[in-house]
Design a protein around this motif. Structure first.
Motif, PDB file in Angstrom:
ATOM      1  N   GLY A 123       0.832  -1.198   0.000  1.00  0.00           N
ATOM      2  CA  GLY A 123       0.000   0.000   0.000  1.00  0.00           C
ATOM      3  C   GLY A 123       0.869   1.251   0.000  1.00  0.00           C
ATOM      4  N   GLU A 124       0.259   2.422  -0.115  1.00  0.00           N
ATOM      5  CA  GLU A 124       1.005   3.670  -0.107  1.00  0.00           C
ATOM      6  C   GLU A 124       1.593   3.907   1.267  1.00  0.00           C
ATOM      7  OE1 GLU A 124      -0.552   6.848  -3.289  1.00  0.00           O
ATOM      8  OE2 GLU A 124      -1.949   6.448  -1.655  1.00  0.00           O
ATOM      9  N   THR A 125       2.837   4.371   1.311  1.00  0.00           N
ATOM     10  CA  THR A 125       3.521   4.626   2.557  1.00  0.00           C
ATOM     11  C   THR A 125       3.952   6.082   2.607  1.00  0.00           C
ATOM     12  OG1 THR A 125       5.693   4.100   1.679  1.00  0.00           O
ATOM     13  CG2 THR A 125       4.399   2.260   2.529  1.00  0.00           C
ATOM     14  N   LEU A 126       4.412   6.500   3.785  1.00  0.00           N
ATOM     15  CA  LEU A 126       4.796   7.890   3.969  1.00  0.00           C
ATOM     16  C   LEU A 126       6.068   8.241   3.220  1.00  0.00           C
ATOM     17  CD1 LEU A 126       4.054   8.286   7.772  1.00  0.00           C
ATOM     18  CD2 LEU A 126       2.628   8.937   5.840  1.00  0.00           C
ATOM     19  N   GLU A 127       6.868   7.241   2.828  1.00  0.00           N
ATOM     20  CA  GLU A 127       8.104   7.504   2.114  1.00  0.00           C
ATOM     21  C   GLU A 127       7.864   7.821   0.646  1.00  0.00           C
ATOM     22  OE1 GLU A 127       7.645   4.880   4.095  1.00  0.00           O
ATOM     23  OE2 GLU A 127       8.928   5.459   5.780  1.00  0.00           O
ATOM     24  N   GLU A 128       6.650   7.621   0.167  1.00  0.00           N
ATOM     25  CA  GLU A 128       6.339   7.814  -1.243  1.00  0.00           C
ATOM     26  C   GLU A 128       5.356   8.962  -1.415  1.00  0.00           C
ATOM     27  OE1 GLU A 128       4.611   4.055  -1.848  1.00  0.00           O
ATOM     28  OE2 GLU A 128       6.488   3.027  -2.267  1.00  0.00           O
ATOM     29  N   PRO A 129       5.351   9.598  -2.590  1.00  0.00           N
ATOM     30  CA  PRO A 129       4.347  10.642  -2.847  1.00  0.00           C
ATOM     31  C   PRO A 129       2.934  10.057  -2.741  1.00  0.00           C
ATOM     32  CG  PRO A 129       6.054  10.648  -4.538  1.00  0.00           C
ATOM     33  CD  PRO A 129       6.260   9.400  -3.737  1.00  0.00           C
ATOM     34  N   ILE A 130       2.036  10.817  -2.135  1.00  0.00           N
ATOM     35  CA  ILE A 130       0.657  10.370  -1.971  1.00  0.00           C
ATOM     36  C   ILE A 130      -0.129  10.811  -3.199  1.00  0.00           C
ATOM     37  CG2 ILE A 130      -1.412  10.524  -0.554  1.00  0.00           C
ATOM     38  CD1 ILE A 130       0.434  11.103   1.828  1.00  0.00           C
ATOM     39  N   SER A 131      -0.464   9.866  -4.062  1.00  0.00           N
ATOM     40  CA  SER A 131      -1.102  10.189  -5.336  1.00  0.00           C
ATOM     41  C   SER A 131      -2.569  10.565  -5.170  1.00  0.00           C
ATOM     42  CB  SER A 131      -0.967   9.012  -6.299  1.00  0.00           C
ATOM     43  OG  SER A 131      -1.540   7.837  -5.736  1.00  0.00           O
ATOM     44  N   ASP A 132      -3.247   9.963  -4.209  1.00  0.00           N
ATOM     45  CA  ASP A 132      -4.674  10.225  -3.999  1.00  0.00           C
ATOM     46  C   ASP A 132      -4.903  10.479  -2.505  1.00  0.00           C
ATOM     47  OD1 ASP A 132      -7.411  10.258  -3.770  1.00  0.00           O
ATOM     48  OD2 ASP A 132      -7.737   8.554  -5.110  1.00  0.00           O
ATOM     49  N   PRO A 133      -4.844  11.761  -2.057  1.00  0.00           N
ATOM     50  CA  PRO A 133      -4.967  12.061  -0.626  1.00  0.00           C
ATOM     51  C   PRO A 133      -6.238  11.524   0.015  1.00  0.00           C
ATOM     52  CG  PRO A 133      -4.215  13.993  -1.838  1.00  0.00           C
ATOM     53  CD  PRO A 133      -4.604  12.968  -2.855  1.00  0.00           C
ATOM     54  N   LYS A 135      -8.068   8.895  -0.885  1.00  0.00           N
ATOM     55  CA  LYS A 135      -7.959   7.444  -0.756  1.00  0.00           C
ATOM     56  C   LYS A 135      -6.994   7.083   0.359  1.00  0.00           C
ATOM     57  CE  LYS A 135      -6.662   3.274  -3.328  1.00  0.00           C
ATOM     58  NZ  LYS A 135      -6.120   2.750  -4.602  1.00  0.00           N
ATOM     59  N   PHE A 136      -5.857   7.811   0.410  1.00  0.00           N
ATOM     60  CA  PHE A 136      -4.860   7.561   1.454  1.00  0.00           C
ATOM     61  C   PHE A 136      -5.466   7.793   2.835  1.00  0.00           C
ATOM     62  CE2 PHE A 136      -1.335   9.111   4.159  1.00  0.00           C
ATOM     63  CZ  PHE A 136      -0.491   8.016   4.079  1.00  0.00           C
ATOM     64  N   GLU A 137      -6.210   8.898   2.992  1.00  0.00           N
ATOM     65  CA  GLU A 137      -6.850   9.217   4.267  1.00  0.00           C
ATOM     66  C   GLU A 137      -7.857   8.142   4.655  1.00  0.00           C
ATOM     67  OE1 GLU A 137     -10.117  12.479   5.649  1.00  0.00           O
ATOM     68  OE2 GLU A 137      -8.302  13.279   4.723  1.00  0.00           O
ATOM     69  N   LYS A 138      -8.640   7.687   3.674  1.00  0.00           N
ATOM     70  CA  LYS A 138      -9.635   6.651   3.938  1.00  0.00           C
ATOM     71  C   LYS A 138      -8.970   5.350   4.383  1.00  0.00           C
ATOM     72  CE  LYS A 138     -13.473   4.137   1.774  1.00  0.00           C
ATOM     73  NZ  LYS A 138     -14.266   3.948   0.524  1.00  0.00           N
ATOM     74  N   GLU A 139      -7.876   4.973   3.706  1.00  0.00           N
ATOM     75  CA  GLU A 139      -7.173   3.741   4.049  1.00  0.00           C
ATOM     76  C   GLU A 139      -6.568   3.827   5.443  1.00  0.00           C
ATOM     77  OE1 GLU A 139      -4.377   3.206   0.910  1.00  0.00           O
ATOM     78  OE2 GLU A 139      -5.835   2.289  -0.469  1.00  0.00           O
ATOM     79  N   ARG A 140      -5.980   4.996   5.777  1.00  0.00           N
ATOM     80  CA  ARG A 140      -5.388   5.158   7.102  1.00  0.00           C
ATOM     81  C   ARG A 140      -6.462   5.083   8.187  1.00  0.00           C
ATOM     82  NH1 ARG A 140       0.271   5.151   7.129  1.00  0.00           N
ATOM     83  NH2 ARG A 140       0.366   6.687   8.797  1.00  0.00           N
ATOM     84  N   THR A 141      -7.606   5.726   7.950  1.00  0.00           N
ATOM     85  CA  THR A 141      -8.689   5.716   8.930  1.00  0.00           C
ATOM     86  C   THR A 141      -9.223   4.297   9.124  1.00  0.00           C
ATOM     87  OG1 THR A 141      -9.317   7.961   8.271  1.00  0.00           O
ATOM     88  CG2 THR A 141     -10.930   6.695   9.516  1.00  0.00           C
ATOM     89  N   GLN A 142      -9.450   3.592   8.018  1.00  0.00           N
ATOM     90  CA  GLN A 142      -9.955   2.220   8.116  1.00  0.00           C
ATOM     91  C   GLN A 142      -8.940   1.321   8.808  1.00  0.00           C
ATOM     92  OE1 GLN A 142     -10.840   1.362   3.994  1.00  0.00           O
ATOM     93  NE2 GLN A 142     -12.951   2.100   4.163  1.00  0.00           N
ATOM     94  N   GLY A 143      -7.654   1.529   8.518  1.00  0.00           N
ATOM     95  CA  GLY A 143      -6.616   0.734   9.177  1.00  0.00           C
ATOM     96  C   GLY A 143      -6.603   0.982  10.671  1.00  0.00           C
ATOM     97  N   ALA A 144      -6.764   2.248  11.076  1.00  0.00           N
ATOM     98  CA  ALA A 144      -6.789   2.580  12.500  1.00  0.00           C
ATOM     99  C   ALA A 144      -7.987   1.937  13.193  1.00  0.00           C
ATOM    100  CB  ALA A 144      -6.828   4.093  12.686  1.00  0.00           C
ATOM    101  N   ILE A 145      -9.149   1.960  12.532  1.00  0.00           N
ATOM    102  CA  ILE A 145     -10.353   1.385  13.137  1.00  0.00           C
ATOM    103  C   ILE A 145     -10.238  -0.137  13.230  1.00  0.00           C
ATOM    104  CG2 ILE A 145     -12.842   1.049  12.817  1.00  0.00           C
ATOM    105  CD1 ILE A 145     -12.925   3.876  11.604  1.00  0.00           C
TER     106      ILE A 145
END
Length: 316
Positions: A123-133, A135-145
């Motif tokens: 998946g997208e990581t902090l070391e790489e450019p975030i292409s879709d903010p 989507k990235f935010e949604k994935e991080r939130t779902q991962g946290a939950i």
């Protein structure tokens, strides 16, 4: 006054006393259960800030609010009724379910360790450019939950086990467990919100006229990057030691006591050899063993899922 009325008043008094006793039981059960779950609460608070790292400042608090609501939903909608029903209908199923959660935490922690050591990233990581903010935010939130669900399950299981020693009244157990879940969620995510906004607080203080206040603000600004890095590291370690600890305890409950007894034996040896620091160093030794167990199990799961079953693709 008629005898019937006196009898009625006496019955009301008895009911009132019983209700007062039950409310007192709720308070006692809540406080004891919260204390027992404190270790997992610390782990939860350490894990969560990593999920808002790399998010723009204006989105940090909204994301934490979404995670908080997700955590309350996890605890009150899914885990509370599930825990009560399982403890009533099928108590022997609780340990295997918790072990699945421990395995998931071990997998998550091991995956992060592998990524930090230069292994494949998923998946997208902090070391790489975030292409879709978004989507990235949604994935991080779902991962946290998702991670919160596992930690919340451990919190609720520990709490229910403690509450069950105090009262057998079903509604008292339910109310006490709900109060524990709500209080712990608010404390954890309130602390997380304070941590992730500390740099903004530091910036505001640095712009004040007072030299002392400015110095405090600049100190906060300098400290925050290191603090967030440290919290991210602690969060990874927390996943491993909680996951490994759940697995050690689970196999002991299921009849394979040797691993847990060995770990506790080392803990007791350290406690006897360290005098005044016995409590801290004894706990640390057991936590370290649990983390090693979690890491080993996590490595196996990462290998099986990513290499053998090809589940989860590498980041591009």
């Amino acid at each position: 006054m008629s005898a019937g009325l006196l009898a009625l008043l006496d019955d009301v008094a008895v009911i009132a006393k019983a209700a007062a006793a039950s409310i007192d039981d709720v308070g006692v059960a809540t406080s004891r259960a919260s204390a027992k779950a404190a270790g997992v609460v610390i782990d939860d608070a350490a894990v969560t800030p990593s999920y808002v790292t790399g998010i723009t400042p204006d989105r940090e608090l909204p994301i934490i609010a979404r995670i908080t609501l997700g955590s309350l939903k996890n605890k009150l909608v899914f885990l509370l009724p599930g825990a009560l029903l399982l403890s009533w209908l099928l108590p022997q199923a609780i340990t295997p379910i918790l072990m699945l959660g421990g395995a998931y935490l071990s997998y998550e922690g091991a995956e992060k360790v592998i990524e930090k050591l230069g292994g494949a990233k998923h998946g997208e990581t902090l070391e790489e450019p975030i292409s879709d903010p978004k989507k990235f935010e949604k994935e991080r939130t779902q991962g946290a939950i998702r991670t919160d669900l596992i930690l919340s399950a451990e919190i609720m299981a520990i709490s229910l086990n403690e509450i069950a020693t105090i009262t057998e009244v079903f509604w008292v157990r339910a109310v006490a467990l709900a109060i524990v879940g709500i209080l712990i969620t608010l404390v954890v995510y309130g602390a997380v919100a304070l941590i992730v906004k500390m740099d903004d607080i530091g910036l505001a203080l640095a712009e004040r006229k007072s030299g002392i206040v400015q110095a405090i603000g600049r100190g906060l600004l300098r400290a925050m990057p290191r603090l967030l890095t440290t919290i991210s590291l602690v969060g990874t370690i927390a996943m491993l030691w909680v996951g490994g600890g759940i697995l050690l305890h689970g196999v002991e409950v299921l009849g394979v006591a040797a691993p847990a007894h060995w770990a506790h034996g080392i803990q007791h040896t350290v406690e006897h050899a360290t005098g005044a620091l016995a409590g801290v160093l004894g706990w640390a030794s057991y936590a370290a063993i649990s983390a090693v167990v979690g890491l080993a199990v996590g490595f196996v799961l990462v290998f099986v899922l990513h290499k053998l079953l090809r589940i989860g693709g590498e980041a591009h």
